[in-house]
Design a protein around this motif. Sequence first.
Motif, short mmCIF file in Angstrom:
data_model
loop_
_atom_site.label_atom_id
_atom_site.label_comp_id
_atom_site.label_asym_id
_atom_site.label_seq_id
_atom_site.Cartn_x
_atom_site.Cartn_y
_atom_site.Cartn_z
N ASP A 160 5.46 -1.03 -23.52
CA ASP A 160 6.83 -1.02 -22.94
C ASP A 160 6.56 0.08 -21.92
OD1 ASP A 160 7.93 -3.23 -24.28
OD2 ASP A 160 8.39 -2.12 -25.90
N THR A 161 5.80 0.66 -21.62
CA THR A 161 5.55 1.83 -20.82
C THR A 161 4.87 1.37 -19.31
OG1 THR A 161 4.82 3.08 -22.75
CG2 THR A 161 4.41 4.10 -20.69
N LEU A 162 5.55 2.28 -18.33
CA LEU A 162 5.10 2.15 -17.21
C LEU A 162 4.29 3.39 -16.67
CD1 LEU A 162 5.13 -0.12 -14.55
CD2 LEU A 162 6.84 1.47 -13.54
N VAL A 163 3.16 2.98 -16.25
CA VAL A 163 2.28 4.60 -15.98
C VAL A 163 2.04 4.23 -14.47
CG1 VAL A 163 0.15 5.64 -16.49
CG2 VAL A 163 1.43 4.47 -18.36
N VAL A 164 2.27 5.38 -13.86
CA VAL A 164 1.98 5.56 -12.23
C VAL A 164 1.23 6.52 -11.88
CG1 VAL A 164 3.25 5.72 -9.97
CG2 VAL A 164 4.36 4.32 -11.86
N GLY A 165 0.23 6.29 -11.15
CA GLY A 165 -0.82 7.47 -10.79
C GLY A 165 -1.95 7.48 -11.97
N TYR A 166 -2.80 8.44 -11.69
CA TYR A 166 -3.86 8.81 -12.56
C TYR A 166 -3.92 10.23 -13.02
CZ TYR A 166 -8.46 9.31 -14.86
OH TYR A 166 -9.35 9.43 -15.83
N LEU B 258 0.88 -1.17 0.03
CA LEU B 258 -0.09 0.19 0.02
C LEU B 258 0.75 1.39 0.08
CD1 LEU B 258 -2.91 -0.93 2.37
CD2 LEU B 258 -2.82 -1.06 -0.23
N LEU B 259 2.17 1.17 0.05
CA LEU B 259 3.10 2.21 0.10
C LEU B 259 3.31 2.67 -1.50
CD1 LEU B 259 5.71 1.35 2.61
CD2 LEU B 259 4.03 3.23 2.97
N ILE B 260 2.71 1.90 -2.47
CA ILE B 260 3.03 1.88 -3.78
C ILE B 260 1.96 2.83 -4.27
CG2 ILE B 260 3.21 1.02 -5.98
CD1 ILE B 260 4.09 -1.67 -4.67
N LYS B 261 2.36 3.88 -5.04
CA LYS B 261 1.43 4.90 -5.50
C LYS B 261 0.56 4.05 -6.59
CE LYS B 261 0.65 9.37 -7.35
NZ LYS B 261 1.51 10.59 -8.00
N ARG B 262 -0.95 4.48 -6.59
CA ARG B 262 -1.94 3.63 -7.40
C ARG B 262 -2.44 4.78 -8.46
NH1 ARG B 262 -2.36 2.53 -2.03
NH2 ARG B 262 -4.24 3.91 -1.75
#
Length: 114
Positions: free
Chosen positions: A97-103, A86-90
Amino acid sequence: MTHVYGIKSCGSVQKALRFLDARGITYTFHDFKTSPVSREKIEMWVQHSALSTLLNTKGTTYRTLDLKAKNLDDTNKIEWMSTHNLLIKRPVIEFNDTLVVGYDEAYYEGIFHS
């Protein structure tokens, strides 16, 4: 295949899933609460996104664990994230090939083409 990581009750995750659904993007959802991600997965994510982006320093878990006072180095931050997902931003989304973090809807518009 697109993989979405998060928790179902998270508002940002819900927005991201609605965004993907509205565009007909198929995905597999991985719930941190029922299927925690490993340290290895987090280390892979750190190769594609800044650790400062992945670590959710604004969440309740971060404050409850008082991690700011611990003055952690990057290795320790990853260790904490692997034992407390739960420490990982969601959400965290693996898309091609892309990592998208957050909204961020505007950013999503540029990344996700149906």
